[in-house]
Design a protein around this motif. Structure first.
Motif, short mmCIF file in Angstrom:
data_model
loop_
_atom_site.label_atom_id
_atom_site.label_comp_id
_atom_site.label_asym_id
_atom_site.label_seq_id
_atom_site.Cartn_x
_atom_site.Cartn_y
_atom_site.Cartn_z
N ALA A 5 8.39 16.33 -1.69
CA ALA A 5 8.28 14.92 -2.07
C ALA A 5 8.19 14.10 -0.79
CB ALA A 5 9.49 14.48 -2.89
N TYR A 6 7.19 13.22 -0.73
CA TYR A 6 6.94 12.42 0.46
C TYR A 6 6.72 10.96 0.07
CZ TYR A 6 5.66 17.10 2.06
OH TYR A 6 5.65 18.44 2.32
N ASP A 7 7.05 10.07 0.99
CA ASP A 7 6.69 8.67 0.88
C ASP A 7 5.71 8.36 1.99
OD1 ASP A 7 8.30 7.90 -1.31
OD2 ASP A 7 10.05 7.75 -0.01
N GLN A 28 4.21 8.83 6.90
CA GLN A 28 4.79 9.85 6.01
C GLN A 28 6.24 10.14 6.37
OE1 GLN A 28 2.63 13.57 5.75
NE2 GLN A 28 4.41 14.65 4.97
N SER A 29 7.08 10.22 5.32
CA SER A 29 8.47 10.65 5.48
C SER A 29 8.87 11.44 4.24
CB SER A 29 9.39 9.43 5.66
OG SER A 29 9.33 8.59 4.52
N GLU A 30 9.87 12.29 4.40
CA GLU A 30 10.36 13.04 3.25
C GLU A 30 11.08 12.10 2.30
OE1 GLU A 30 12.76 16.44 4.11
OE2 GLU A 30 11.06 17.60 4.82
N ARG A 31 10.78 12.24 1.03
CA ARG A 31 11.47 11.45 0.00
C ARG A 31 12.74 12.22 -0.37
NH1 ARG A 31 10.25 7.24 -3.00
NH2 ARG A 31 11.34 6.94 -4.98
N VAL A 32 13.86 11.53 -0.38
CA VAL A 32 15.14 12.16 -0.72
C VAL A 32 15.12 12.56 -2.18
CG1 VAL A 32 17.62 11.78 -0.91
CG2 VAL A 32 16.36 10.86 1.05
N PHE A 33 15.47 13.80 -2.45
CA PHE A 33 15.57 14.31 -3.82
C PHE A 33 16.87 15.08 -3.90
CE2 PHE A 33 12.40 14.87 -7.33
CZ PHE A 33 11.74 13.67 -7.12
N ARG A 34 17.87 14.49 -4.51
CA ARG A 34 19.17 15.16 -4.63
C ARG A 34 19.19 16.18 -5.76
NH1 ARG A 34 20.10 10.14 -2.77
NH2 ARG A 34 21.32 9.99 -0.87
N PRO A 65 0.81 -1.23 0.00
CA PRO A 65 0.00 0.00 0.00
C PRO A 65 0.84 1.28 0.00
CG PRO A 65 0.07 -0.90 2.21
CD PRO A 65 0.83 -1.88 1.31
N SER A 66 2.16 1.17 -0.13
CA SER A 66 3.02 2.35 -0.09
C SER A 66 2.89 3.16 -1.38
CB SER A 66 4.48 1.94 0.13
OG SER A 66 4.93 1.15 -0.93
N TYR A 67 3.09 4.47 -1.25
CA TYR A 67 3.03 5.36 -2.41
C TYR A 67 3.85 6.61 -2.14
CZ TYR A 67 -0.60 7.87 0.29
OH TYR A 67 -1.29 8.56 1.26
N SER A 68 4.06 7.40 -3.19
CA SER A 68 4.83 8.64 -3.10
C SER A 68 3.96 9.79 -3.59
CB SER A 68 6.10 8.57 -3.94
OG SER A 68 6.92 7.52 -3.50
N GLU A 69 4.21 10.96 -3.01
CA GLU A 69 3.49 12.18 -3.37
C GLU A 69 4.51 13.26 -3.72
OE1 GLU A 69 0.62 15.58 -1.30
OE2 GLU A 69 1.25 13.85 -0.14
N PHE A 70 4.26 13.97 -4.82
CA PHE A 70 5.11 15.06 -5.26
C PHE A 70 4.25 16.31 -5.40
CE2 PHE A 70 6.60 11.03 -6.79
CZ PHE A 70 7.93 11.01 -6.39
N ASN A 71 4.58 17.38 -4.67
CA ASN A 71 3.86 18.64 -4.76
C ASN A 71 4.75 19.64 -5.48
OD1 ASN A 71 1.73 17.68 -3.12
ND2 ASN A 71 2.91 18.10 -1.30
N LEU A 72 4.18 20.32 -6.44
CA LEU A 72 4.94 21.22 -7.30
C LEU A 72 4.20 22.55 -7.39
CD1 LEU A 72 5.31 18.40 -9.89
CD2 LEU A 72 7.18 19.25 -8.47
N SER A 73 4.90 23.63 -7.08
CA SER A 73 4.28 24.95 -7.03
C SER A 73 4.78 25.86 -8.14
CB SER A 73 4.59 25.61 -5.68
OG SER A 73 4.16 26.95 -5.67
#
Length: 162
Positions: free
Chosen positions: A71-73, A81-87, A56-64
């Motif tokens: 970015a969250y997982d 919820q945790s922050e998704r690493v984005f280098r 049931p895991s998924y990722s969310e990306f919010n763009l303004s």
């Protein structure tokens, strides 16, 4: 409103949202690139991705339009919820004309979930006077819920060689 994936390579996923009737649209002011929370409080574009691996895991990306992003997982529906690493930061731009607005985003594929994935494309649109509308490929509840896995009606097939 219309949302779609423009292209996907091993390097980038390009997504576009089109808004018709923009005379009262609130566009967040330029803030420069960088991670920020609560972007959904005003005009914001969102991408959800759920790997088709049975979890049931998924990722969310919010763009303004401000160029801020998040970015969250999630380990399950609205939990874990945790922050998704984005280098490498996403690249976002918005063009507003007299009748339409186009929001384009390019996200680095290396930092995104592996295909195949179910996807949800959505947006919060704020208009003058604090009026907000909530757009998604599909709504399955009386109130909008972008996290509802039933809203992830798009699909991305495997794009990389196994």
């Amino acid at each position: 409103m219309e949302a779609r994936i423009l292209s996907m390579t091993d390097s980038w996923m390009r997504v576009r949202w089109r808004i018709d009737g923009v005379e009262r649209l609130v566009v967040p002011p330029f803030a420069g690139r960088g991670r920020a929370d609560e972007l959904w409080q005003t005009t914001c574009f969102e991408l959800f991705m759920m790997p088709k691996d049975g979890t049931p895991s998924y990722s969310e990306f919010n763009l303004s339009p401000s160029e801020r992003w998040a970015a969250y997982d999630f380990s399950d529906y609205r939990s874990g919820q945790s922050e998704r690493v984005f280098r490498r930061e996403p690249d976002c731009s918005m063009r507003v004309g007299q009748a339409i607005a186009i929001f384009d985003a390019s996200l680095p594929r290396i930092q995104m979930p592996e295909a195949p994935c179910a996807i949800g494309l959505s947006a919060v649109i704020e208009e003058e006077g604090g009026v907000k509308s909530y757009w998604a490929l599909s709504h399955h509840k009386e109130e909008p819920d972008f996290h509802d896995p039933r809203s992830f009606t798009g699909c991305i097939a495997r794009t990389r060689a196994a």
